[in-house]
Design a protein around this motif. Sequence first.
Motif, mmCIF file in Angstrom:
data_model
loop_
_atom_site.group_PDB
_atom_site.id
_atom_site.type_symbol
_atom_site.label_atom_id
_atom_site.label_comp_id
_atom_site.label_asym_id
_atom_site.label_seq_id
_atom_site.Cartn_x
_atom_site.Cartn_y
_atom_site.Cartn_z
ATOM 1 N N LEU A 4 0.837 -1.201 0.000
ATOM 2 C CA LEU A 4 0.000 0.000 0.000
ATOM 3 C C LEU A 4 0.873 1.253 0.000
ATOM 4 N N GLY A 5 1.852 1.288 -0.902
ATOM 5 C CA GLY A 5 2.746 2.440 -0.971
ATOM 6 C C GLY A 5 2.079 3.631 -1.629
ATOM 7 N N THR A 6 2.867 4.648 -1.906
ATOM 8 C CA THR A 6 2.297 5.886 -2.447
ATOM 9 C C THR A 6 1.707 5.700 -3.846
ATOM 10 N N GLY A 7 2.148 4.655 -4.568
ATOM 11 C CA GLY A 7 1.577 4.390 -5.890
ATOM 12 C C GLY A 7 0.105 4.047 -5.834
ATOM 13 N N LEU A 8 -0.371 3.693 -4.640
ATOM 14 C CA LEU A 8 -1.774 3.295 -4.489
ATOM 15 C C LEU A 8 -2.731 4.412 -4.902
ATOM 16 N N ARG A 9 -2.322 5.641 -4.619
ATOM 17 C CA ARG A 9 -3.184 6.774 -4.962
ATOM 18 C C ARG A 9 -3.470 6.803 -6.471
ATOM 19 N N TYR A 10 -2.436 6.561 -7.267
ATOM 20 C CA TYR A 10 -2.577 6.605 -8.726
ATOM 21 C C TYR A 10 -3.297 5.355 -9.232
ATOM 22 N N PHE A 11 -3.012 4.205 -8.608
ATOM 23 C CA PHE A 11 -3.714 2.970 -8.965
ATOM 24 C C PHE A 11 -5.213 3.151 -8.781
ATOM 25 N N GLY A 12 -5.597 3.924 -7.784
ATOM 26 C CA GLY A 12 -7.007 4.135 -7.475
ATOM 27 C C GLY A 12 -7.781 4.830 -8.579
ATOM 28 N N HIS A 13 -7.073 5.582 -9.441
ATOM 29 C CA HIS A 13 -7.768 6.289 -10.523
ATOM 30 C C HIS A 13 -8.484 5.325 -11.456
ATOM 31 N N GLY A 14 -7.963 4.097 -11.575
ATOM 32 C CA GLY A 14 -8.567 3.125 -12.486
ATOM 33 C C GLY A 14 -9.575 2.205 -11.806
ATOM 34 N N LEU A 195 12.852 -12.408 -13.607
ATOM 35 C CA LEU A 195 13.171 -11.652 -12.392
ATOM 36 C C LEU A 195 12.859 -10.178 -12.652
ATOM 37 N N VAL A 196 12.057 -9.599 -11.763
ATOM 38 C CA VAL A 196 11.736 -8.173 -11.857
ATOM 39 C C VAL A 196 12.461 -7.459 -10.720
ATOM 40 N N LEU A 197 13.455 -6.665 -11.067
ATOM 41 C CA LEU A 197 14.212 -5.927 -10.045
ATOM 42 C C LEU A 197 13.317 -4.826 -9.484
ATOM 43 N N PHE A 198 13.222 -4.759 -8.163
ATOM 44 C CA PHE A 198 12.234 -3.915 -7.489
ATOM 45 C C PHE A 198 12.865 -3.328 -6.231
ATOM 46 N N HIS A 199 12.191 -2.337 -5.641
ATOM 47 C CA HIS A 199 12.693 -1.701 -4.419
ATOM 48 C C HIS A 199 14.093 -1.151 -4.675
ATOM 49 N N HIS A 200 14.218 -0.383 -5.780
ATOM 50 C CA HIS A 200 15.487 0.254 -6.107
ATOM 51 C C HIS A 200 15.860 1.226 -4.988
ATOM 52 N N ASP A 201 17.144 1.431 -4.800
ATOM 53 C CA ASP A 201 17.555 2.415 -3.808
ATOM 54 C C ASP A 201 16.945 3.776 -4.165
ATOM 55 N N PRO A 202 16.324 4.461 -3.201
ATOM 56 C CA PRO A 202 15.640 5.725 -3.509
ATOM 57 C C PRO A 202 16.578 6.796 -4.066
ATOM 58 N N ILE A 228 14.181 -7.927 -15.883
ATOM 59 C CA ILE A 228 13.710 -6.582 -16.206
ATOM 60 C C ILE A 228 13.696 -5.750 -14.915
ATOM 61 N N ALA A 229 13.617 -4.439 -15.067
ATOM 62 C CA ALA A 229 13.538 -3.560 -13.903
ATOM 63 C C ALA A 229 12.110 -3.035 -13.780
ATOM 64 N N ALA A 230 11.574 -3.099 -12.575
ATOM 65 C CA ALA A 230 10.235 -2.552 -12.339
ATOM 66 C C ALA A 230 10.270 -1.032 -12.425
ATOM 67 N N HIS A 231 9.222 -0.443 -12.975
ATOM 68 C CA HIS A 231 9.060 1.007 -12.942
ATOM 69 C C HIS A 231 7.587 1.318 -12.803
ATOM 70 N N GLU A 232 7.272 2.546 -12.428
ATOM 71 C CA GLU A 232 5.875 2.920 -12.190
ATOM 72 C C GLU A 232 5.062 2.729 -13.464
ATOM 73 N N GLY A 233 3.903 2.093 -13.329
ATOM 74 C CA GLY A 233 2.997 1.920 -14.453
ATOM 75 C C GLY A 233 3.284 0.697 -15.302
ATOM 76 N N LEU A 234 4.317 -0.061 -14.962
ATOM 77 C CA LEU A 234 4.668 -1.249 -15.741
ATOM 78 C C LEU A 234 3.558 -2.311 -15.643
ATOM 79 N N THR A 235 3.180 -2.898 -16.773
ATOM 80 C CA THR A 235 2.227 -4.007 -16.784
ATOM 81 C C THR A 235 2.919 -5.253 -17.338
ATOM 82 N N LEU A 236 2.750 -6.367 -16.634
ATOM 83 C CA LEU A 236 3.329 -7.633 -17.082
ATOM 84 C C LEU A 236 2.205 -8.640 -17.309
ATOM 85 N N HIS A 237 2.316 -9.431 -18.346
ATOM 86 C CA HIS A 237 1.347 -10.492 -18.606
ATOM 87 C C HIS A 237 1.991 -11.829 -18.260
ATOM 88 N N VAL A 238 1.326 -12.605 -17.417
ATOM 89 C CA VAL A 238 1.889 -13.891 -16.962
ATOM 90 C C VAL A 238 1.126 -15.018 -17.635
#
Length: 238
Positions: A4-14, A195-202, A228-238
């Motif tokens: 429930l990080g800060t990205g949640l606010r933007y996710f909520g728009h959809g 592997l999705v690299l995530f939680h990059h150093d701020p 791959i490296a995770a970034h905001e708004g990235l969508t992956l299909h599994v």
Amino acid sequence: MFDLGTGLRYFGHGCDQDGNFRGVCLLTHMHWDHIQGLPFFVPTLRPGAHFDVYAPVQEDGRTVCEVFRSLIKPPTFPVNLDDLPGTFEFHDIANDDFTIGNYEVKSRLVPHIGNTLGFRVSLGGSSVVYLSDHQMPLDGSMAITDGARELCDGADVLVHDSQYTPGEFAQKNNWGHCTIEYALWVAIECGVKTLVLFHHDPGRCDDELDAIVARVVRDGAAAGVNVIAAHEGLTLHV
Ligand SMILES: [Zn+2]
Ligand SMILES: [Zn+2]
């Protein structure tokens, strides 16, 4: 959703904004960067909305709900958690196997700072693993706990902590995280496909991240792991 990080606010728009929202969050732990978005998630700020949050049992004996009540209240927020219009249901879990709808969920306590979970979610033979904050051995060696291995084993997608370079880790080896090299080692060791690299150093800028990713992509390809490296708004299909 995971965390429930800060990205949640933007996710909520959809999401539904009319009180029909139904959602489930698998929450790894209670550190700020993983919970701060909750009171700003507009879909749950409507009467009728319902949000289930699964989070780790707390070491001090408080329930997850009690911890959120202690955080979402004046003066740090205008109203109390219980005054938010939606319904929040908190579930205290640890090493558990359960289902949410058709999804099979496996939660395991993993090394970090304070009780922290990793999750594996499976559906129709496909699996996604989320290990956002993962303390590697303090001496920099490559080893993995049984619980983390159980999560990662043969996963299609592993979203993994990749906060530090080896030089940074040497300075902050007990901060609860790991190196990018460790993330790749886990992926190879456990037979992960992507592997999705995530939680990059701020403090990392995009150019630094590009350089890191290029190197790890090469090493991953040599070992049969797509990186791959995770970034905001990235969508992956599994
Ligand atoms: Zn943390
Ligand atoms: Zn974190």
